[in-house]
Write an enzyme that holds these catalytic residues in place. Structure first.
Site, PDB file in Angstrom:
ATOM      1  N   PRO A  92      43.336  28.254  27.840  1.00 41.32           N
ATOM      2  CA  PRO A  92      45.110  28.600  28.962  1.00 41.32           C
ATOM      3  C   PRO A  92      46.608  28.935  28.074  1.00 41.32           C
ATOM      4  O   PRO A  92      46.835  28.408  29.214  1.00 41.32           O
ATOM      5  CB  PRO A  92      44.769  27.757  29.587  1.00 41.32           C
ATOM      6  CG  PRO A  92      43.143  27.107  29.632  1.00 41.32           C
ATOM      7  CD  PRO A  92      43.335  27.893  28.180  1.00 41.32           C
ATOM      8  N   GLU A 119      36.083  21.669  23.437  1.00 38.50           N
ATOM      9  CA  GLU A 119      37.123  21.541  24.061  1.00 38.50           C
ATOM     10  C   GLU A 119      38.133  22.302  23.879  1.00 38.50           C
ATOM     11  O   GLU A 119      39.270  21.904  24.055  1.00 38.50           O
ATOM     12  CB  GLU A 119      37.126  19.503  23.892  1.00 38.50           C
ATOM     13  CG  GLU A 119      36.722  18.619  24.260  1.00 38.50           C
ATOM     14  CD  GLU A 119      36.077  18.860  26.330  1.00 38.50           C
ATOM     15  OE1 GLU A 119      34.842  19.271  26.625  1.00 38.50           O
ATOM     16  OE2 GLU A 119      37.049  19.577  26.333  1.00 38.50           O
ATOM     17  N   ARG A 157      39.727  50.308  30.952  1.00 38.62           N
ATOM     18  CA  ARG A 157      39.861  50.830  32.070  1.00 38.62           C
ATOM     19  C   ARG A 157      40.965  51.300  31.884  1.00 38.62           C
ATOM     20  O   ARG A 157      41.445  52.572  32.284  1.00 38.62           O
ATOM     21  CB  ARG A 157      39.906  50.107  33.103  1.00 38.62           C
ATOM     22  CG  ARG A 157      38.691  49.421  33.798  1.00 38.62           C
ATOM     23  CD  ARG A 157      39.118  48.422  35.019  1.00 38.62           C
ATOM     24  NE  ARG A 157      40.046  49.442  36.186  1.00 38.62           N
ATOM     25  CZ  ARG A 157      38.345  49.734  36.742  1.00 38.62           C
ATOM     26  NH1 ARG A 157      37.760  49.869  37.446  1.00 38.62           N
ATOM     27  NH2 ARG A 157      39.361  50.583  38.160  1.00 38.62           N
ATOM     28  N   ASP A 172      46.249  54.364  40.740  1.00 31.90           N
ATOM     29  CA  ASP A 172      47.402  54.736  40.962  1.00 31.90           C
ATOM     30  C   ASP A 172      48.196  53.176  40.797  1.00 31.90           C
ATOM     31  O   ASP A 172      48.849  52.955  41.008  1.00 31.90           O
ATOM     32  CB  ASP A 172      47.347  55.594  41.429  1.00 31.90           C
ATOM     33  CG  ASP A 172      46.561  56.653  42.149  1.00 31.90           C
ATOM     34  OD1 ASP A 172      46.243  57.662  42.897  1.00 31.90           O
ATOM     35  OD2 ASP A 172      45.511  57.010  40.836  1.00 31.90           O
TER      36      ASP A 172
END
Ligand SMILES: Nc1nonc1C(=O)NCc1ccc(Cl)cc1
Length: 249
Positions: A92, A119, A157, A172
């Protein structure tokens, strides 16, 4: 694209190596995943891979020697495959992944992705061994495997050839920095709700414009921030103004 993965749960990655667009990319050799498990570098009888944090407190950290052992072998693997990879750590605390970031990562000469557990990992390992820290969003997960798979899916992708013609329809608009337009398929009527007539018209220019207008309008309604960071061409400006006028009406 070559991707080395350091993870205690390599079998989790079957979710992307055995299914769908990414599974086919692996089959076709457009995406290559190789795995190194820190547990294989444990030297004690219990094959320990976690360790206690200095300063006390709850939770454990990834054991340094087993993590670095796996990382070293992953680097060797990259080198013998002829790549000079960026070493990525998912947490994060990292740079937020978005489509532009996925596109950028897909241009690298291979990646090593470190999926953490417990952790966290020792800060000295982050400083010495990690090139870039990336985040998939502001929430805390139980490990780095799901974030790693999200990142790998998104960047796969962007690898040329991965998205065949049938997959790339929805490519698109987001590639264009807009939200996707609404989609419709059979039946023509669901609970009295019809497919928009333009989509049944066979007029591909009208359909293109309708879809662009819908993408622009949705982005304006749901994610105006995405519009702030881009300039609209004349056609886009006209279509969005039409959408806004109709929305206000
Ligand atoms: N959000 C996120 N975006 O990327 N990663 C996350 C995330 O929550 N990781 C959990 C995590 C990361 C490292 C370790 Cl050692 C343990 C758990």
């Amino acid at each position: 694209m070559w991707i080395g993965v350091v993870s205690l749960f390599p079998e989790m990655f079957e979710a992307i190596t055995r299914h769908g667009v990414t599974g086919r990319a692996v089959e076709r050799g457009l995406l290559e995943l190789a795995f190194w498990n820190p547990r294989d570098y444990a030297t004690d009888r219990h094959r320990t891979v976690d360790d206690r944090p200095y300063g006390g407190g709850p939770g454990m950290l990834m054991k340094v020697d087993t993590l670095r052992g796996a990382l070293a072998e992953a680097r060797a693997g990259a080198e013998s495959a002829g790549h000079r990879p960026s070493v990525i750590y998912l947490s994060p605390q990292g740079r937020r992944l978005d489509q532009a970031g996925a596109r950028e990562l897909a241009t690298r000469d291979g990646l090593i992705v470190v999926a953490g557990r417990y952790e966290g990992i020792d800060e000295r390992v982050v400083e010495a061994d990690i090139d870039e820290e990336w985040s998939i969003g502001d929430y805390v997960l139980s490990g780095g495997e799901l974030p790693a798979m999200v990142m790998i899916d998104a960047l796969a992708r962007e690898v040329p050839g991965v998205l065949g013609h049938s997959d790339s329809a929805s490519e698109d608009s987001f590639a264009d920095g807009l939200l996707d337009c609404p989609h419709y398929t059979r039946p023509e009527v669901i609970d009295g709700h019809r497919v928009p007539d333009v989509l049944l018209s066979g007029n591909h220019e009208l359909i293109r414009r309708w879809r662009l207008k819908q993408s622009l309008g949705r982005t304006w309604l749901r994610r105006p921030d995405m519009l702030e960071s881009r300039t609209l061409d004349r056609e886009q400006r006209k279509l969005l103004d039409e959408f806004i006028d109709e929305h206000a009406a």
